[in-house]
Structure formats: C-alpha cells, structure tokens
Design a protein around this motif. Structure first.
Motif, PDB file in Angstrom:
ATOM      1  N   GLU A 293      39.464  48.832  91.030  1.00 57.75           N
ATOM      2  CA  GLU A 293      39.435  48.720  92.427  1.00 57.75           C
ATOM      3  C   GLU A 293      38.095  49.465  92.070  1.00 57.75           C
ATOM      4  N   GLY A 294      37.274  48.092  92.906  1.00 57.53           N
ATOM      5  CA  GLY A 294      35.231  49.177  94.137  1.00 57.53           C
ATOM      6  C   GLY A 294      34.254  48.293  92.936  1.00 57.53           C
ATOM      7  N   ILE A 295      35.303  47.909  91.759  1.00 58.92           N
ATOM      8  CA  ILE A 295      33.475  48.050  91.020  1.00 58.92           C
ATOM      9  C   ILE A 295      32.652  46.953  91.058  1.00 58.92           C
ATOM     10  N   MET A 296      33.031  46.178  92.176  1.00 52.72           N
ATOM     11  CA  MET A 296      32.027  44.583  92.446  1.00 52.72           C
ATOM     12  C   MET A 296      31.642  45.042  93.981  1.00 52.72           C
ATOM     13  N   PRO A 297      30.508  45.655  94.648  1.00 54.53           N
ATOM     14  CA  PRO A 297      29.997  45.900  95.275  1.00 54.53           C
ATOM     15  C   PRO A 297      29.637  44.620  96.250  1.00 54.53           C
ATOM     16  N   MET A 298      30.308  43.787  97.867  1.00 52.10           N
ATOM     17  CA  MET A 298      29.346  42.360  97.927  1.00 52.10           C
ATOM     18  C   MET A 298      28.645  43.003  99.179  1.00 52.10           C
ATOM     19  N   ASN A 299      27.972  41.879  99.841  1.00 51.36           N
ATOM     20  CA  ASN A 299      26.878  41.939 101.209  1.00 51.36           C
ATOM     21  C   ASN A 299      27.128  40.120 100.756  1.00 51.36           C
ATOM     22  N   ILE A 300      27.940  38.994 100.448  1.00 48.85           N
ATOM     23  CA  ILE A 300      27.818  37.612 100.870  1.00 48.85           C
ATOM     24  C   ILE A 300      28.260  37.902 102.231  1.00 48.85           C
ATOM     25  N   GLN A 301      29.199  38.426 102.788  1.00 51.93           N
ATOM     26  CA  GLN A 301      30.182  38.185 103.879  1.00 51.93           C
ATOM     27  C   GLN A 301      28.897  38.044 104.754  1.00 51.93           C
ATOM     28  N   LYS A 302      28.247  38.633 105.087  1.00 52.29           N
ATOM     29  CA  LYS A 302      27.071  38.869 105.879  1.00 52.29           C
ATOM     30  C   LYS A 302      25.745  38.538 105.839  1.00 52.29           C
ATOM     31  N   HIS A 303      25.627  38.337 104.544  1.00 50.77           N
ATOM     32  CA  HIS A 303      24.081  37.468 103.866  1.00 50.77           C
ATOM     33  C   HIS A 303      23.927  36.352 103.956  1.00 50.77           C
ATOM     34  N   GLY A 304      24.818  35.874 103.281  1.00 49.95           N
ATOM     35  CA  GLY A 304      24.948  34.575 102.690  1.00 49.95           C
ATOM     36  C   GLY A 304      24.536  34.492 101.684  1.00 49.95           C
ATOM     37  N   ASN A 305      24.088  33.170 100.355  1.00 47.92           N
ATOM     38  CA  ASN A 305      24.052  33.434  99.382  1.00 47.92           C
ATOM     39  C   ASN A 305      22.250  33.620  99.503  1.00 47.92           C
ATOM     40  N   SER A 306      21.087  33.979  99.358  1.00 48.12           N
ATOM     41  CA  SER A 306      19.827  33.989  99.058  1.00 48.12           C
ATOM     42  C   SER A 306      18.762  34.145  97.529  1.00 48.12           C
ATOM     43  N   SER A 307      19.949  33.622  96.678  1.00 50.32           N
ATOM     44  CA  SER A 307      19.978  32.965  95.603  1.00 50.32           C
ATOM     45  C   SER A 307      19.151  34.306  95.232  1.00 50.32           C
TER      46      SER A 307
END
Length: 352
Positions: A293-307
């Motif tokens: 649990e919690g191993i993979m942080p994510m910010n794509i939800q609010k920031h999209g894919n900025s390559s």
C-alpha cells in the motif's frame, strides 16, 4: 564516491485545464470520422482509464526553456551550491521551445544553453546540452550525470526535464486530453555520504516499436497536410509498457543487490493511471508478491502527462510533502522508472 540527488525543484504551470473544458471538442477517429457516442462519454471513459481530471498548461508568455529555468532555480537553491560550480547542464525535452499559437519547435540554441544563459553562469567549462530520449529523458539525463560523476569528469550536474506538450497536440484527437506542460529539475552531485544511485538500466526497442509515438497529420483530414502533431498507438504502447517495464525494473533491482522488501517508493512516469497500476502489479508479481500500500505516489490526476517532467515533478512534490500520505526519508530505497518514445525504457535504484 556516491552519486546523490542534492536538490530538486519544479514549476507547475498556473493554467488549469479541467476535463469539462473538452465538452465542446470535436473529436474524430484516425480516419476523420466523428465518434458515435457523445463527447461527454468520451471524456468520462478517458478519465476512468487515465485517472486524469485536469492538467496544467503553461501561460502564453512562457516557453519550455523558461519553465525549465524556473525549476532549475529552485533545484539550485535547494542544493545550496554555487551555480558556477556546475559541470554539466542536461536538458531533457522532446519538442524544443514552441511559441504559443505555433507548432514549429525551436532548438537553436539548445534549451540547455538557454537555461545556462538565464542562470547567468559565466563558467565556460559548464557544458550544456539537450537530451532527446522521449518521456524517459530526465531519467536518462540522471544516468548520464551519474556516469560523469563516477568517471571523475564532474562534481555537480543539473538535470532538467520540461515540455509544453499542449502546443503540439491535435485538438481533433481525443489523446490530446492526456498531454500537459510542466518542468522539474535536480542537482546531481558527487557525495561521500551513504546512499545515492545503486544501479541503473536503459534500453531502446526499435524493431517494430520505433514509431508507436511519432509526429503525424491531424485526424481532421481537411486541415493542412504540412502540419504535424504528436500521435500515438495507445493500445500498443500499453501492451509494450506493461510487458517490458516490469522486467527492466526487476533487472535493475537485482543488479543493485537490494531486496525488494527494502523498496519504499516507486517513482514511475505519470503516463496513464491504469497503465502505471498494471506495471507495478506485474513488477511485484515477478517476485510473487502483492503491491504494498502506498508504494507508488501519483500526481497525474491533477497534472496530466507532462512527459519528461512527470518524474522530477513528482519526486520534488513528495520530498516537499505536497502529496498527501507520501514521503521519503533518509535511507529509503526508491526506484525511478520510465517508458516513452523510441521506444525507450530506463530505471535506476536510489537510496535517499
């Protein structure tokens, strides 16, 4: 001598572009035919798969090199080093500076040179060059900085990752909703402390995979044939990524000699929430384990894919406590991994 990340910084563009803004879009398929289902259904399905609810676009007056410079300033301040002591500036991007309202990329001079100019660095021995390696460009830049440091050629390197993908998308292509703008940077330094980069791997798959991401004509067939936009074969990329990236991560971790139980975080290119979840699940399955649990942080939800900007932006935000429930501590083992145009894959294992 170890290779350590001694400072990080990012620039998050101010303009928010929520999914609802695409309600008036006129999406067509690759043959130029309108979809049967309404745009609202297309947007909902897109959100369910990618996890993206909104993305960020750079303001009109800022270009890729500008936002890269803003991230670099923060990274240098965080590292606390004299910018004149930098030996290399490596700028990872894909399309150069693209002026708002235009499509032609500008890479003369290089974006790394432009950042050096904006940083007002006088040291001519600070070598500035660009890295073109698709979305894994920032990770590859760090790997190159590591090589310079381990060979004795450098003590401090600045690695920047930035793109303004919003300026190279086809507005008639539903994949345009994926892409975003952003910039992240890190100072990579020689260090006598424990930790640092432990192992790394890189690969290019070009036998059938080379053009899964490419430049191509608009899906709207009556537009100019001389205009090109970013295009991708989403299904093929998904199949490629979920097959090859977990293998590369496993190889890298095994080369490091670190047991998987020690891994605290995985910083994965923020390409697609469903795809990233599948990559991490398959990675742990290779070790006969479930995903912690919690191993993979994510910010794509609010920031999209900025390559190239996704990983350095994500890492900086986690370091600064800006993602709820996520943090890294001294001594933590983390994995950085990415996949993108080329098709390129890379990863490195790092002890904080």
């Amino acid at each position: 001598m170890k290779t350590a990340i001694t400072g990080t910084g990012c620039y998050i563009p101010s303009e928010r572009k929520p999914n609802e803004d695409f309600e008036s879009a006129h999406f067509v398929d690759s043959g130029g035919r309108p979809f049967d289902n309404p745009t609202s259904d297309i947007i909902q399905k897109f959100s369910d798969i990618t996890g993206i609810q909104e993305r960020r676009y750079a303001s009109k007056e800022l270009n890729t090199s500008d936002i890269g410079h803003l991230a670099a300033e923060k990274a240098l301040e965080d590292a606390g080093i004299d910018r004149e002591d930098l030996d290399y500036i490596i700028f990872a991007h894909n399309f150069g500076d693209v002026n708002f309202g235009e499509l032609q990329g500008d890479t003369l001079p290089t974006l790394a040179t432009r950042v050096k100019h904006l940083l007002k660095i006088k040291n001519v021995k600070c070598v500035a060059y660009d890295m073109l390696f698709g979305c894994p460009g920032w990770v590859e830049g760090v790997i190159q900085a590591h090589a310079f440091i381990q060979s004795g050629m450098a003590k401090h390197c600045l690695v920047v990752g930035a793109d303004t993908l919003s300026r190279v998308v086809d507005k008639y292509d539903r994949d345009s909703m994926i892409f975003a703008d952003g910039a992240g940077a890190a100072v990579i330094s020689a260090s006598s402390e424990t930790g640092g980069i432990i192992a790394h791997t890189s690969a290019t798959y070009a036998n059938g995979e080379a053009y899964l991401l490419r430049f191509g004509n608009s899906f709207k067939t009556d537009t100019s044939e001389d205009t090109r936009f970013i295009k991708m074969n989403g299904r093929k990329i998904y199949e490629f990524a979920v097959t090859q990236v977990p293998k590369a991560m496993k190889e890298c971790l095994e080369d490091s000699g670190v047991d998987i139980s020690e891994v605290k975080k995985i910083f994965l290119h923020q390409a697609n929430e469903k795809m990233d979840d599948a990559i991490v699940k398959r990675f742990y399955r290779l070790f006969g384990m479930n995903v912690p649990e919690g191993i993979m942080p994510m910010n794509i939800q609010k920031h999209g894919n900025s390559s190239v900007a996704t990983i350095p932006t994500l890492f900086d935000m986690v370091r600064r406590g800006e993602i709820e429930g996520q943090s890294v501590r001294e001594g933590d083992v983390v994995i950085f991994a990415s996949v993108g145009a080329g098709m390129n894959i890379n990863a490195f294992v790092y002890r904080c």
